[in-house]
Every structure is written in structure tokens, then in C-alpha cells.
Design an enzyme around this catalytic site. Structure first.
Site, PDB file in Angstrom:
ATOM      1  N   SER A 187     -46.314  35.987 -85.756  1.00 41.28           N
ATOM      2  CA  SER A 187     -45.771  37.102 -84.976  1.00 41.28           C
ATOM      3  C   SER A 187     -45.686  36.694 -83.510  1.00 41.28           C
ATOM      4  O   SER A 187     -46.356  35.733 -83.095  1.00 41.28           O
ATOM      5  CB  SER A 187     -46.705  38.308 -85.108  1.00 41.28           C
ATOM      6  OG  SER A 187     -46.380  39.312 -84.163  1.00 41.28           O
ATOM      7  N   TYR A 200     -54.910  43.235 -85.274  1.00 43.53           N
ATOM      8  CA  TYR A 200     -53.740  42.575 -85.879  1.00 43.53           C
ATOM      9  C   TYR A 200     -53.380  41.294 -85.127  1.00 43.53           C
ATOM     10  O   TYR A 200     -53.169  40.235 -85.728  1.00 43.53           O
ATOM     11  CB  TYR A 200     -52.573  43.565 -85.860  1.00 43.53           C
ATOM     12  CG  TYR A 200     -51.233  43.007 -86.274  1.00 43.53           C
ATOM     13  CD1 TYR A 200     -50.884  42.892 -87.614  1.00 43.53           C
ATOM     14  CD2 TYR A 200     -50.290  42.617 -85.316  1.00 43.53           C
ATOM     15  CE1 TYR A 200     -49.643  42.401 -87.985  1.00 43.53           C
ATOM     16  CE2 TYR A 200     -49.049  42.132 -85.676  1.00 43.53           C
ATOM     17  CZ  TYR A 200     -48.728  42.020 -87.018  1.00 43.53           C
ATOM     18  OH  TYR A 200     -47.486  41.530 -87.390  1.00 43.53           O
TER      19      TYR A 200
HETATM   20  P1  NAD Z   1     -43.368  45.358 -94.818  1.00 42.21           P
HETATM   21  O1  NAD Z   1     -44.134  46.607 -94.767  1.00 42.21           O
HETATM   22  O2  NAD Z   1     -42.053  45.377 -95.465  1.00 42.21           O
HETATM   23  O3  NAD Z   1     -44.207  44.199 -95.486  1.00 42.21           O
HETATM   24  C1  NAD Z   1     -45.599  44.118 -95.452  1.00 42.21           C
HETATM   25  C2  NAD Z   1     -46.044  43.955 -96.883  1.00 42.21           C
HETATM   26  O4  NAD Z   1     -47.424  43.592 -96.911  1.00 42.21           O
HETATM   27  C3  NAD Z   1     -45.942  45.208 -97.718  1.00 42.21           C
HETATM   28  O5  NAD Z   1     -44.662  45.339 -98.291  1.00 42.21           O
HETATM   29  C4  NAD Z   1     -47.015  44.965 -98.770  1.00 42.21           C
HETATM   30  O6  NAD Z   1     -46.398  44.518 -99.967  1.00 42.21           O
HETATM   31  C5  NAD Z   1     -47.858  43.858 -98.200  1.00 42.21           C
HETATM   32  N1  NAD Z   1     -49.274  44.207 -98.205  1.00 42.21           N
HETATM   33  C6  NAD Z   1     -50.009  44.722 -97.199  1.00 42.21           C
HETATM   34  N2  NAD Z   1     -51.271  44.915 -97.617  1.00 42.21           N
HETATM   35  C7  NAD Z   1     -51.330  44.499 -98.897  1.00 42.21           C
HETATM   36  C8  NAD Z   1     -52.373  44.429 -99.870  1.00 42.21           C
HETATM   37  N3  NAD Z   1     -53.641  44.803 -99.588  1.00 42.21           N
HETATM   38  N4  NAD Z   1     -52.060  43.953-101.099  1.00 42.21           N
HETATM   39  C9  NAD Z   1     -50.814  43.560-101.405  1.00 42.21           C
HETATM   40  N5  NAD Z   1     -49.792  43.602-100.520  1.00 42.21           N
HETATM   41  C10 NAD Z   1     -50.063  44.057 -99.285  1.00 42.21           C
HETATM   42  O7  NAD Z   1     -43.250  44.885 -93.294  1.00 42.21           O
HETATM   43  P2  NAD Z   1     -42.746  43.504 -92.647  1.00 42.21           P
HETATM   44  O8  NAD Z   1     -42.598  43.820 -91.212  1.00 42.21           O
HETATM   45  O9  NAD Z   1     -41.633  42.899 -93.384  1.00 42.21           O
HETATM   46  O10 NAD Z   1     -44.031  42.583 -92.766  1.00 42.21           O
HETATM   47  C11 NAD Z   1     -43.995  41.275 -93.266  1.00 42.21           C
HETATM   48  C12 NAD Z   1     -44.761  40.352 -92.340  1.00 42.21           C
HETATM   49  O11 NAD Z   1     -44.061  40.276 -91.104  1.00 42.21           O
HETATM   50  C13 NAD Z   1     -46.177  40.802 -92.006  1.00 42.21           C
HETATM   51  O12 NAD Z   1     -47.041  39.687 -92.071  1.00 42.21           O
HETATM   52  C14 NAD Z   1     -46.044  41.283 -90.585  1.00 42.21           C
HETATM   53  O13 NAD Z   1     -47.259  41.154 -89.875  1.00 42.21           O
HETATM   54  C15 NAD Z   1     -45.000  40.316 -90.071  1.00 42.21           C
HETATM   55  N6  NAD Z   1     -44.344  40.746 -88.831  1.00 42.21           N
HETATM   56  C16 NAD Z   1     -43.583  41.856 -88.800  1.00 42.21           C
HETATM   57  C17 NAD Z   1     -42.985  42.234 -87.612  1.00 42.21           C
HETATM   58  C18 NAD Z   1     -42.134  43.459 -87.540  1.00 42.21           C
HETATM   59  O14 NAD Z   1     -41.764  43.864 -86.436  1.00 42.21           O
HETATM   60  N7  NAD Z   1     -41.770  44.083 -88.629  1.00 42.21           N
HETATM   61  C19 NAD Z   1     -43.180  41.475 -86.451  1.00 42.21           C
HETATM   62  C20 NAD Z   1     -43.981  40.348 -86.516  1.00 42.21           C
HETATM   63  C21 NAD Z   1     -44.560  39.979 -87.706  1.00 42.21           C
END
Ligand code: NAD
Ligand code: MG
Length: 295
Positions: A187, A200
Site C-alpha cells: 500500500s 493497518y
Molecule cells: P476488498 O474488500 O475487495 O478485498 C479485501 C479482501 O480481503 C476481502 O474481499 C476478503 O476476501 C479478504 N479478507 C479479509 N479478511 C479476511 C479473512 N479473515 N479471511 C479471508 N479473507 C479475508 O478490498 P481491496 O481494496 O481490493 O483489498 C485488497 C488488498 O488491497 C488489501 O490487502 C488492501 O489492504 C490493499 N489495498 C487497498 C487499497 C484501496 O484503496 N482499496 C489501497 C492500498 C492497498
């Protein structure tokens, strides 16, 4: 043939968002607008033919965009997700089914070590091998102050974002063949913590260093390890506790590009880090953040 040029500033939704809180973990099918994971846009050209991939958090958001891209590039794909996200996972299965592409589903909670090991073993068995692992699941709950972060929240954030990565990559690396790739999702918080994401951001810093360190160890096995470091991307993570109340309206509007990213815009990075052509790229972190200059 001439390339079609598209201005990234207005390629996707750029008007801000309405507040739309959901219970964790949130379903993207209920979001307005529904995140764009490339369902109608990603075109594969066989870059991952014959590969066998497991993507965590593959039901929605960034993981779903990677899963779609991998499948259309010729890989066999398995996803893990939390059982409460079955509806999003089924929507994705339907999208790929229509194209004759298979999707294996492994629901379960990644805060449980035994499950993490089992999902790697089961995916390897059912895919007929495992040479591409995307550790993308993440837990993010915004809190104004350290005083508001409970032991339970801190523990869950660590377990989901750091321990599961350790358990799964350790298990997978034991049997991944040379030429395999592990891709983590870091991130912008890996480099510059957002004030209200203390726990986080701490895990995202760990993911960045773990990626670089594991790449050094696995180089002699021929396994590459890299990470993608997104900036603000429109996904369920953000509307299910990931932002403080009142912050969703302007989410991502302050990037130089002037909008939040959509998951589809990151899929190409995951494909690039997976494909064999980039064989000298390991131990690196690649940004996708709309120009914030963080990575
Ligand atoms: P998202 O909600 O679509 O994906 C996160 C996923 O994590 C969920 O769909 C879920 O399946 C999984 N998850 C969380 N806890 C879990 C558990 N205990 N057991 C099984 N699955 C679990 O959101 P996203 O933004 O696509 O997130 C994906 C990655 O991207 C994450 O690592 C997040 O930190 C990172 N990220 C996102 C952003 C953003 O702005 N969206 C920015 C930087 C990093
Ligand atoms: Mg989800």
C-alpha cells in the site's frame, strides 16, 4: 492499427462518492458505483498460459481484478475469500463461466493458521500444481487514535495482513517450482502511514519488507517475490470500516489524477509481475496511486 488514447483523468468515475457504510467485509455487488474489476474490459493475450494461480481476497476489488486477468491470460485460477462474501464470489464465477473459464472457490477465514495451510494444499491439489500466489486479502479499520484501537482489532489486522502472508507463502514456497511468482499487496501506507490507519499501516510496512526479504531467500529456488502498492482504490474494504465516517465522499479525489482508482487499473501490474518475461524483477514494490509520489 493505431492505439486508442484514453485520458486517465476521466477514464473512470471521477465525481466522488455517497456515504454507503456496510458491515465488514462488505459486498461489492451492493456498492454504488459497483467497482470496475475489468469484467467488461480486460482482454487476455495468453501471457499466463498453463499457469496455476491462487488469489486471496479474490471475490472483490483488486484481487478480483487480478483473478479475472489471470483467467483471461490462460491461467487456472482459485480464489479464497471470507464465507460472508459468497455472493461476490459467485458473481465472479458467473462472469468467468460465461467465457468457459473455470474458477475454483475456497472460502474460509485466513486468521486461522490451519486454514491458511489447508487452502494452499487444496488449491495445489485441485489446480494440479501452484506456481502463482497472490496474497491480497487485507483488513483495514480506521480509528482516530491509538486509544480507539482495541487489542482485538490490532490482532486481527496483524493476523490477516501479516501472519496469513507468512503462513501461506511459507507453505507454498515448499513446493513451488522454479519460475513461480508470489505477489503481495502492499500500500502507499507501506511508505507513508495515514494517521487513522496506524495498525493497518504497520502491517503494510511489514509486507513491504517481507516481500524484499523473502525475495532474497527464494531467489536461489527460482521463485520471484514482488508487491503492488496501491493508492486509493474503490473497493468494499473502504466502505466497511476502512475510512472514518464522512470521508467516503471525497475518497481518492485528492490524487493528482483527481479521482480514486478502480481495481481494473491494477490488473496489468499483477499480470506483469507474474509473467515469465520479467524474470529479473524480484524483491520490488510497484505503485499504482494516481500520482501521489509515494512509491
Ligand atoms: P476488498 O474488500 O475487495 O478485498 C479485501 C479482501 O480481503 C476481502 O474481499 C476478503 O476476501 C479478504 N479478507 C479479509 N479478511 C479476511 C479473512 N479473515 N479471511 C479471508 N479473507 C479475508 O478490498 P481491496 O481494496 O481490493 O483489498 C485488497 C488488498 O488491497 C488489501 O490487502 C488492501 O489492504 C490493499 N489495498 C487497498 C487499497 C484501496 O484503496 N482499496 C489501497 C492500498 C492497498
Ligand atoms: Mg470481498
Amino acid at each position: 492499427m493505431s492505439a486508442t488514447l484514453v485520458d486517465p483523468q476521466d477514464k473512470y468515475h471521477s465525481d466522488g462518492f455517497v456515504e454507503q457504510p456496510q458491515e465488514w467485509p462488505g459486498l461489492q455487488r451492493e456498492m454504488k458505483p459497483v467497482p470496475d474489476c475489468g469484467e467488461d474490459s480486460y482482454v487476455g493475450t495468453g501471457r499466463l498460459g498453463g499457469r496455476r494461480a491462487l488469489v486471496t481476497g479474490g471475490d472483490s476489488g483488486i484481487g478480483r481484478a487480478a483473478a479475472i486477468a489471470f483467467a483471461r491470460e490462460g491461467a487456472r485460477v482459485a480464489i479464497n475469500y471470507h464465507p460472508r462474501e459468497q455472493a461476490d464470489a459467485d458473481d465472479l464465477k458467473e462472469v468467468l463461466d460465461r467465457e468457459g473459464l473455470e474458477l475454483l472457490q475456497f472460502p474460509g477465514d485466513l486468521t486461522d493458521e490451519a486454514f491458511c495451510l489447508k487452502v494452499v494444499d487444496d488449491a495445489r491439489a485441485q489446480l494440479g500444481g501452484l506456481d502463482l500466489l497472490v496474497i491480497n486479502a487485507g483488513y483495514q479499520q480506521a480509528q482516530k487514535s491509538i486509544e480507539d484501537i482495541s487489542h482485538e482489532q490490532f490482532d486481527r489486522t496483524m493476523k490477516t495482513n501479516v501472519y496469513a502472508m507468512f503462513w501461506m507463502s511459507k507453505r507454498a514456497a515448499e513446493s513451488m517450482p522454479a519460475g513461480s511468482a508470489i505477489i503481495n499487496t502492499a500500500s502507499v501506507n507501506s511508505f507513508n502511514p495515514v494517521e487513522e490507519l496506524l495498525d493497518y499501516a504497520t502491517t503494510k510496512g511489514a509486507i513491504e519488507i517481507f516481500t524484499k526479504g523473502l525475495a532474497k531467500q527464494l531467489a536461489t529456488k527460482g521463485i520471484r517475490v514482488n508487491a503492488v502498492a496501491p493508492g486509493p482504490v474503490w473497493t468494499p474494504l473502504q466502505i466497511s470500516g476502512g475510512q472514518l465516517e464522512g470521508k467516503i465522499g471525497q475518497f481518492g479525489q485528492d490524487t493528482p489524477i483527481g479521482r480514486a482508482g478502480q481495481p481494473a487499473e491494477l490488473a496489468g501490474l499483477y499480470v506483469t509481475l507474474a509473467e515469465p518475461g520479467n524474470s529479473f524483477t524480484t524483491g520490488s514494490v510497484f505503485g499504482a496511486n494516481g500520482g501521489t509520489g509515494v512509491v
